[in-house]
Design an enzyme around this catalytic site. Structure first.
Site: not given
Ligand code: GLP
Length: 235
Positions: A67, A136, A138, A143
């Protein structure tokens, strides 16, 4: 689904890097699906360390990131382009032509989504996809409520995601409202998937994958139907 519970962050990062190492040794021209966020930072460090020791090369590897935010230039410090450049690409022998992230500055964002999806297919699909997980549930930026049949698309970020990710920005207002993400179906088409989750705050999400059924209200639950998923987790 294979579950690996680890004692510390280092072990999670090492185990994940080892799965990528095995993939690269099996298929030096692998198509890798990559993720950003705080969770995989140790994994990238470990991967770079092993690369520098000569265990494998990225010269034939192709990458596709999950993404990117809409509206951030690739050289902005908070863009996922920049994250990848800093934490992986600038330190390995990958060809810039083989690096792919959605272009969040494309004039026609819908065309960009279709093009990204088509490019993944053109390269034969993703061999090994790395995932983190949002609080959540995702995956990528899919989402809760996203269709399990979704391809690469534009998302409106959930308020909780913007709050959660605001730690990487100066203020919450700076967190973009939209992003481009691979869809759930894009992710599910990967031949192999590794999901990383670390910390007390992620354990409720992990339990939901373990115990609950599949539901579009909890995007990561789609993984229950995938034939080759490894979840490496710990707190
Ligand atoms: C973002 C990314 C996800 C990732 C998530 C968790 O929203 N788009 O791909 O898995 O964050 O991030 P973190 O590893 O910082 O908790």
């Amino acid at each position: 689904m294979r579950w690996i519970e680890v004692n510390d962050y280092q072990e999670m990062s090492r185990q994940a890097a080892s799965l990528f190492e095995q993939q690269l040794l099996r298929k030096p021209d692998s198509v890798l699906g990559l993720a950003t966020g705080g969770t995989p930072l140790g994994f990238y460090e470990e991967l770079v360390r092993k690369y520098k020791q000569g265990y494998f090369s990225f010269s034939e590897v192709k990458t596709f990131n999950l993404d990117e935010y809409v509206g951030l230039a690739s050289n902005e410090s908070t863009s996922y382009h920049n994250y990848m450049e800093e934490n992986l690409f600038s330190q390995i022998d990958i060809s810039p032509d083989n690096i792919h992230l959605p272009n969040g500055l494309a004039e026609d964002l819908l065309a960009e989504c279709a093009h990204y999806e088509q490019l993944i297919q053109q390269y034969g699909g993703i061999d090994l996809q790395l995932l983190g997980i949002g609080v959540n549930g995702h995956i990528g930026f899919n989402e809760p409520g996203t269709s399990f049949h979704s391809a690469t698309h534009i998302v409106t970020l959930a308020e909780e995601t913007r709050i959660e990710n605001s730690k990487y920005f100066h203020t919450k207002q700076e967190v973009p409202r939209y992003a481009i993400t691979m869809g759930i179906e894009t992710i599910m088409q990967a031949k192999q998937i590794v999901l990383l989750a670390f910390g007390e705050h992620k354990m409720a999400s992990i339990k939901r994958i373990q115990q609950d059924g599949m539901s579009e209200d909890f995007p990561a639950s789609c993984l229950k139907e995938h034939p080759n998923v490894t979840i490496i987790y710990g707190k």
